[in-house]
Design a protein around this motif. Structure first.
Motif, mmCIF file in Angstrom:
data_model
loop_
_atom_site.group_PDB
_atom_site.id
_atom_site.type_symbol
_atom_site.label_atom_id
_atom_site.label_comp_id
_atom_site.label_asym_id
_atom_site.label_seq_id
_atom_site.Cartn_x
_atom_site.Cartn_y
_atom_site.Cartn_z
ATOM 1 N N GLN A 34 0.858 -1.185 0.000
ATOM 2 C CA GLN A 34 0.000 0.000 0.000
ATOM 3 C C GLN A 34 0.890 1.230 0.000
ATOM 4 O O GLN A 34 1.803 1.344 0.818
ATOM 5 C CB GLN A 34 -0.935 0.000 1.217
ATOM 6 N N ILE A 35 0.625 2.149 -0.920
ATOM 7 C CA ILE A 35 1.429 3.358 -1.078
ATOM 8 C C ILE A 35 0.545 4.568 -0.795
ATOM 9 O O ILE A 35 -0.548 4.700 -1.354
ATOM 10 C CB ILE A 35 2.025 3.447 -2.499
ATOM 11 N N PHE A 36 1.008 5.455 0.087
ATOM 12 C CA PHE A 36 0.251 6.642 0.457
ATOM 13 C C PHE A 36 0.983 7.901 0.010
ATOM 14 O O PHE A 36 2.155 8.107 0.356
ATOM 15 C CB PHE A 36 0.047 6.685 1.982
ATOM 16 N N THR A 37 0.298 8.733 -0.754
ATOM 17 C CA THR A 37 0.830 10.043 -1.135
ATOM 18 C C THR A 37 -0.065 11.158 -0.589
ATOM 19 O O THR A 37 0.122 12.329 -0.916
ATOM 20 C CB THR A 37 0.933 10.174 -2.668
ATOM 21 N N ALA A 38 -1.043 10.777 0.226
ATOM 22 C CA ALA A 38 -1.937 11.724 0.877
ATOM 23 C C ALA A 38 -2.393 11.118 2.193
ATOM 24 O O ALA A 38 -2.270 9.907 2.414
ATOM 25 C CB ALA A 38 -3.144 12.036 -0.024
ATOM 26 N N GLY A 39 -2.931 11.956 3.083
ATOM 27 C CA GLY A 39 -3.388 11.484 4.375
ATOM 28 C C GLY A 39 -4.557 10.518 4.250
ATOM 29 O O GLY A 39 -5.257 10.474 3.232
ATOM 30 N N GLY A 40 -4.801 9.759 5.310
ATOM 31 C CA GLY A 40 -5.886 8.794 5.305
ATOM 32 C C GLY A 40 -5.710 7.788 6.420
ATOM 33 O O GLY A 40 -5.134 8.095 7.470
ATOM 34 N N THR A 41 -6.160 6.579 6.209
ATOM 35 C CA THR A 41 -6.084 5.519 7.210
ATOM 36 C C THR A 41 -5.476 4.271 6.592
ATOM 37 O O THR A 41 -5.888 3.853 5.503
ATOM 38 C CB THR A 41 -7.485 5.172 7.747
ATOM 39 N N TYR A 42 -4.492 3.703 7.273
ATOM 40 C CA TYR A 42 -3.919 2.440 6.820
ATOM 41 C C TYR A 42 -4.755 1.308 7.378
ATOM 42 O O TYR A 42 -4.877 1.136 8.594
ATOM 43 C CB TYR A 42 -2.471 2.293 7.282
ATOM 44 N N THR A 43 -5.334 0.503 6.500
ATOM 45 C CA THR A 43 -6.112 -0.680 6.883
ATOM 46 C C THR A 43 -5.381 -1.913 6.385
ATOM 47 O O THR A 43 -5.287 -2.143 5.171
ATOM 48 C CB THR A 43 -7.518 -0.626 6.266
ATOM 49 N N PRO A 44 -4.806 -2.712 7.275
ATOM 50 C CA PRO A 44 -4.036 -3.879 6.839
ATOM 51 C C PRO A 44 -4.869 -4.866 6.034
ATOM 52 O O PRO A 44 -6.068 -5.041 6.283
ATOM 53 C CB PRO A 44 -3.559 -4.502 8.158
ATOM 54 N N THR A 45 -4.248 -5.493 5.080
ATOM 55 C CA THR A 45 -4.880 -6.579 4.339
ATOM 56 C C THR A 45 -5.178 -7.727 5.298
ATOM 57 O O THR A 45 -4.411 -7.991 6.225
ATOM 58 C CB THR A 45 -3.946 -7.064 3.216
ATOM 59 N N VAL A 46 -6.309 -8.406 5.100
ATOM 60 C CA VAL A 46 -6.684 -9.523 5.968
ATOM 61 C C VAL A 46 -5.566 -10.563 6.012
ATOM 62 O O VAL A 46 -5.032 -10.957 4.971
ATOM 63 C CB VAL A 46 -7.988 -10.174 5.462
ATOM 64 N N MET A 101 9.119 5.367 4.815
ATOM 65 C CA MET A 101 8.424 6.644 4.775
ATOM 66 C C MET A 101 9.423 7.799 4.747
ATOM 67 O O MET A 101 10.572 7.651 5.150
ATOM 68 C CB MET A 101 7.487 6.773 5.989
ATOM 69 N N ALA A 102 8.965 8.915 4.243
ATOM 70 C CA ALA A 102 9.802 10.110 4.192
ATOM 71 C C ALA A 102 8.944 11.326 4.466
ATOM 72 O O ALA A 102 7.769 11.386 4.059
ATOM 73 C CB ALA A 102 10.467 10.242 2.824
ATOM 74 N N GLY A 103 9.502 12.302 5.169
ATOM 75 C CA GLY A 103 8.801 13.552 5.413
ATOM 76 C C GLY A 103 8.882 14.460 4.200
ATOM 77 O O GLY A 103 9.606 14.190 3.225
ATOM 78 N N GLY A 104 8.139 15.526 4.257
ATOM 79 C CA GLY A 104 8.167 16.506 3.174
ATOM 80 C C GLY A 104 9.468 17.290 3.176
ATOM 81 O O GLY A 104 10.056 17.558 4.224
#
Length: 319
Positions: free
Chosen positions: A284-296, A305-308
């Motif tokens: 899972q790749i995030f380029t915006a805020g949200g919620t990480y929901t693990p795969t079953v 991860m990297a900061g701005g």
């Protein structure tokens, strides 16, 4: 067989582990064997090594041949090309500055053909030379053959050099490479800047080299009139060199750019068997805020991860 109960993993004496556990233990010859201890305490040897079991890591800093460890059915490749060299220029009577070399391209790929993996030739990208009254040298390409497919991490382009009246020297740009991989990117070199004129006092800074996951770019050098400074080399693996500065503009002795750093390949090897422990479930790749929901079924994750990046400073003079 189908296992419904949650499983644990352990190592050691089969008699000392809990039920519903996959156990790894070495036999008298030193070979690791896998067992399943059922809810009634009975042990069943598992044929083959469980999927995702880490077999080892091979690291290449020179060319050769990749020969997979016996039983390898999945590999994760991480590789970087050679870093580009920093630029530099020499012009009689004129002060000059150089741009930084680009980092070597970073490439990551997981290969899981479902059968025993085959390897092949390995080439490690050479470092790009620092520019000597010239654009810095281009870093060499890093390549590896896996399952008959060649994967390539391009080398970084070198930085340029410029006279004071041009104001800036371009850094080396990233290159393109058409291939199917999981991750591919390349950091360019920064431009070198100049403020002033050929005879008055001035200040300038060379472009820093691009950085890779395995090595930083060479740091920028800063000088005022009357100084001549060579660029710094790229660090680690794949870092680009920084540009040189010539603030004297007189005798035929001048600054040169920093050299890039050579490339690298890391191959992590995994086995495959009947019990799917450690099986790769997805990314899972995030380029915006949200919620990480693990795969079953997820029981282990690896987070990168990297900061701005910070904003550049501004400046100016009121007239």
């Amino acid at each position: 067989m189908t296992l419904i109960l949650p499983l644990l993993e352990s190592a050691g004496d089969p008699a000392a582990v809990a039920n519903n556990t996959i156990l790894y233990a070495k036999d008298v010859s030193g070979v690791t064997q896998a067992f399943f201890r059922a809810s009634d305490g009975s042990l069943t040897q598992i044929s083959g090594v469980p999927t995702g079991t880490f077999l080892g890591r091979q690291i290449f800093t020179a060319g050769g041949t990749y020969t997979p460890t016996a039983g390898t059915k999945m590999v994760r490749i991480r590789m970087v090309g050679g870093g580009g060299g920093g630029g530099a220029k020499y012009t009689v009577g004129v002060s000059t500055v150089g741009g930084g070399g680009a980092a070597g391209m970073y490439v990551e790929k997981a290969v899981s053909p479902g059968v025993v993996v085959t390897g092949g030739a390995v080439a490690i990208g050479a470092a790009g030379a620092g520019g000597n009254n010239a654009t810095g040298g281009t870093g060499g390409d890093t390549t590896i053959v896996i399952q008959g497919t060649t994967y390539t991490a391009k080398g970084g382009l070198g930085g340029t050099g410029a006279d004071y009246n041009v104001s800036a020297a371009d850094g080396g740009a990233g290159q393109s490479q058409a291939q199917t991989v999981d991750i591919q990117y390349q950091e360019p070199g920064a431009f070198g800047f100049y403020y002033g004129n050929a005879s008055a006092a001035f200040a300038n800074g060379s472009g820093r080299g691009g950085g890779s996951p395995f090595g930083n770019g060479g740091a920028s050098v800063v000088a005022s009139s009357g100084l001549r400074i060579n660029g710094n080399p790229g660090q680690g693996f794949g870092g680009g060199g920084s540009g040189g500065i010539d603030g004297i503009a007189a005798a035929d002795v001048h600054a040169i750019g920093g050299a890039g750093a050579a490339g690298l390949i890391i191959v992590d090897e995994y086995a495959q068997g009947e019990i799917p422990t450690g099986t790769f479930l997805g990314r899972q790749i995030f380029t915006a805020g949200g919620t990480y929901t693990p795969t079953v079924g997820t029981r282990r994750v690896r987070v990168r991860m990297a900061g701005g990046g910070g904003g550049g400073g501004g400046g100016g003079t009121d007239s």
